[in-house]
Write a protein that holds these residues in place. Structure first.
Motif, PDB file in Angstrom:
ATOM      1  N   SER A 134    -106.491 -30.470 -35.523  1.00 24.18           N
ATOM      2  CA  SER A 134    -105.137 -30.205 -35.995  1.00 24.18           C
ATOM      3  C   SER A 134    -104.153 -30.371 -34.842  1.00 24.18           C
ATOM      4  O   SER A 134    -104.501 -30.174 -33.678  1.00 24.18           O
ATOM      5  N   LYS A 142    -105.379 -24.248 -47.223  1.00 22.70           N
ATOM      6  CA  LYS A 142    -105.202 -25.592 -47.776  1.00 22.70           C
ATOM      7  C   LYS A 142    -105.086 -26.613 -46.635  1.00 22.70           C
ATOM      8  O   LYS A 142    -105.719 -27.670 -46.633  1.00 22.70           O
ATOM      9  N   GLU A 143    -104.297 -26.243 -45.642  1.00 20.23           N
ATOM     10  CA  GLU A 143    -104.111 -27.138 -44.497  1.00 20.23           C
ATOM     11  C   GLU A 143    -105.434 -27.304 -43.733  1.00 20.23           C
ATOM     12  O   GLU A 143    -105.792 -28.406 -43.305  1.00 20.23           O
ATOM     13  N   LYS A 145    -108.420 -27.145 -44.905  1.00 18.62           N
ATOM     14  CA  LYS A 145    -109.305 -28.024 -45.687  1.00 18.62           C
ATOM     15  C   LYS A 145    -108.905 -29.487 -45.530  1.00 18.62           C
ATOM     16  O   LYS A 145    -109.756 -30.358 -45.390  1.00 18.62           O
ATOM     17  N   ARG A 146    -107.611 -29.709 -45.534  1.00 22.22           N
ATOM     18  CA  ARG A 146    -107.135 -31.096 -45.405  1.00 22.22           C
ATOM     19  C   ARG A 146    -107.537 -31.664 -44.026  1.00 22.22           C
ATOM     20  O   ARG A 146    -108.103 -32.761 -43.944  1.00 22.22           O
ATOM     21  N   VAL A 147    -107.278 -30.895 -42.965  1.00 19.57           N
ATOM     22  CA  VAL A 147    -107.603 -31.379 -41.614  1.00 19.57           C
ATOM     23  C   VAL A 147    -109.113 -31.573 -41.469  1.00 19.57           C
ATOM     24  O   VAL A 147    -109.581 -32.585 -40.936  1.00 19.57           O
ATOM     25  N   ALA A 149    -111.319 -32.221 -43.753  1.00 18.89           N
ATOM     26  CA  ALA A 149    -111.776 -33.395 -44.503  1.00 18.89           C
ATOM     27  C   ALA A 149    -111.452 -34.668 -43.724  1.00 18.89           C
ATOM     28  O   ALA A 149    -112.234 -35.613 -43.693  1.00 18.89           O
ATOM     29  N   GLU A 150    -110.305 -34.648 -43.060  1.00 21.60           N
ATOM     30  CA  GLU A 150    -109.886 -35.818 -42.275  1.00 21.60           C
ATOM     31  C   GLU A 150    -110.813 -36.084 -41.092  1.00 21.60           C
ATOM     32  O   GLU A 150    -111.236 -37.207 -40.864  1.00 21.60           O
ATOM     33  N   GLU A 174    -117.196 -27.288 -46.504  1.00 24.16           N
ATOM     34  CA  GLU A 174    -115.925 -26.749 -46.984  1.00 24.16           C
ATOM     35  C   GLU A 174    -116.107 -25.310 -47.478  1.00 24.16           C
ATOM     36  O   GLU A 174    -115.222 -24.476 -47.321  1.00 24.16           O
TER      37      GLU A 174
END
Ligand code: ADP
Length: 447
Positions: A134, A142-143, A145-147, A149-150, A174
């Motif tokens: 990050s 939510k953030e 999880k997004r990072v 996954a990236e 996750e």
């Protein structure tokens, strides 16, 4: 040059700094708690000031008492050693306000590197390779999880204010992430009073490799090569080497060059260590320590340069005594940290040392503040000494280390010496084939 330096530390590092001052003809003042009145650095210093009772908070961390000791004795500079106030920006600022030189970088540089998110951002800006993750603190799940996954699992959640390996949590999927995020946040809040956390890729089998750098105080920077500190227990270094058995000369010069340039661009002054995880030929910045490290003697052994002399020179405005092209790496060095601890359970073992005999001979250095009859107080870190061995190459260094460990005698307390006697005979260690998890796995097997 300074007339008188106050050493705001204890144990082997206080003695280490005191020796450098004596060599440079500088008067020494040491401060100590009531538990350390019999310590070696107190006996050898020109002057000593008792600054309080045993708990560190009331003595070695007591800024007012230390500043008062400077004023009473007329010290014009303070060497903080490592630990205690060595990375305390407020201490550096207060000394500056009293016209006393802090032997270290500016308060602002300490502040930047003490905040891990800010440090990582700065490293990235200076062209130092960092662990993917990050950009700053993670807002919500939510953030996160997004990072994650990236960058891909596993990931590690780390406290921005972290230190000593605390406040770190790994998530493999996750499903683990929510719990990891919550636990890391609450641990960070409780331990550091700041629950900001960030996320980065978890490297599975890295080595810990760190580069010794120096800013000359006039916009220049050099590197003194690297140290491999992969042998760790609970994120605490146990055995350190220079150079790393994993790097070749080309890699050394490339990462060293990047770090030296970054230090120059930052306008940094004094000694620093840029720490990396190293995996599959890539370096990933994790943090920068803005002070002298426990393991600095392995660098001194292979370069022949006294890093404390250099710190004092730079802080006094005299610059470094060497240029990059003067720094050559000669042979191999290993340091073993000898702790007053049970070698299997690592439970502290304070008490009286009834007999203390150190090894000698070519290539052997022992940095320690203890002696026969010394009573180790129970209040502080359990490090009682460091054995540093140098040889023309790693094989000779290991032969000499084995011999030196056999000669070392510490009676009356338990120490980690038996652990090193085991390690020196282990084939993986002989081959330099280990990562940051090796030692914990080895200890878990109970070999
Ligand atoms: P601290 O300041 O708390 O010591 P560091 O960031 O220096 O924290 O990390 C300490 C140790 O944690 C490292 O030496 C390494 O063993 C482990 N570690 C940190 N970040 C990662 C990562 N991204 N992947 C794997 N291990 C890590």
């Amino acid at each position: 040059m300074f007339q008188k330096i106050l050493i705001a530390n204890r144990g082997e590092i206080a003695l280490r700094v005191l020796r450098a001052c004596k060599e440079l003809g500088i008067q020494t003042v040491v401060v100590h708690s009531t538990a350390d009145s019999d310590a070696m650095h107190v006996r050898l210093a020109d002057e000593s000031v008792c600054i309080g009772p045993p708990p560190s908070r009331e003595s070695y961390l007591n800024i007012h008492q230390i500043v008062a000791a400077c004023e009473i004795t007329g010290a014009d500079a303070v060497h903080p050693g490592y630990g205690f106030l060595s990375e305390n920006a407020k201490f550096a600022d207060i000394l500056a306000a009293h016209n006393i030189t802090f032997i270290g970088p500016s308060g602002d540089h300490i502040r930047i590197m003490g905040d891990k998110i800010e440090a990582k951002r700065t490293a990235r800006r200076l062209g130092i390779p960092v662990v993917p993750g990050s950009d700053g603190a993670i807002g919500d799940e939510k953030e996160a999880k997004r990072v994650a996954a990236e960058i891909g699992y596993p990931v590690i959640i780390k406290a921005s204010a972290g230190g000593g390996g605390r406040g770190m949590k790994v998530a493999h999927t996750e499903a683990d992430l929510e719990v990891a995020l919550q636990t890391a946040k609450s641990e960070a809040g409780a331990a550091f009073g700041d629950d900001a956390v960030y996320i980065e890729k978890y490297l599975e089998k890295p080595r810990h490799i760190e580069v010794q750098v120096f800013g000359d105080g006039a916009g220049g920077g050099v590197h003194f090569g690297e140290r491999d500190c992969s042998l760790q227990r609970r994120h605490q270094k146990v055995w350190e080497e220079a150079n790393s058995p994993a790097l070749n000369a080309e890699e050394r010069s490339r990462i060293g060059g990047i770090c030296a340039k970054a230090i120059a661009d930052l306008g940094y002054s004094g000694a620093g260590t840029i720490e990396f995880l190293y995996e599959n030929g890539e370096f990933y910045f994790i943090e920068m320590n803005t002070r002298l490290q426990v393991e600095h003697p392995v660098t001194e052994a292979i370069t022949g340069i006294d890093l404390v002399h250099e710190q004092i020179r730079v802080a006094s405005g005299g610059g470094l005594s060497v240029r990059q092209e003067d720094i050559k790496f000669n042979g191999h060095a290993i340091e073993c940290r000898i702790n007053a601890e049970d070698p299997r359970t690592f439970t502290p073992s304070p008490g009286t040392i009834t007999h203390f005999h150190t090894p000698g001979g070519l290539g052997i250095r022992v940095d320690s503040g203890v002696y026969s009859g010394y009573k180790i107080p129970p209040y502080y870190d359990s490090l009682i000494g460091k054995l540093i061995v140098h040889g023309r190459n790693r094989v000779e260094c290991m032969m000499r280390l084995r011999r030196a460990l056999d000669e070392f005698v510490v009676d009356g307390i338990k120490t980690t010496l038996p652990l090193f006697r085991d390690l020196v005979g282990n084939p993986d260690i002989a081959n330099g084939d280990y990562d940051i998890h090796w030692l914990e796995k080895y200890l878990a097997k109970g070999e």
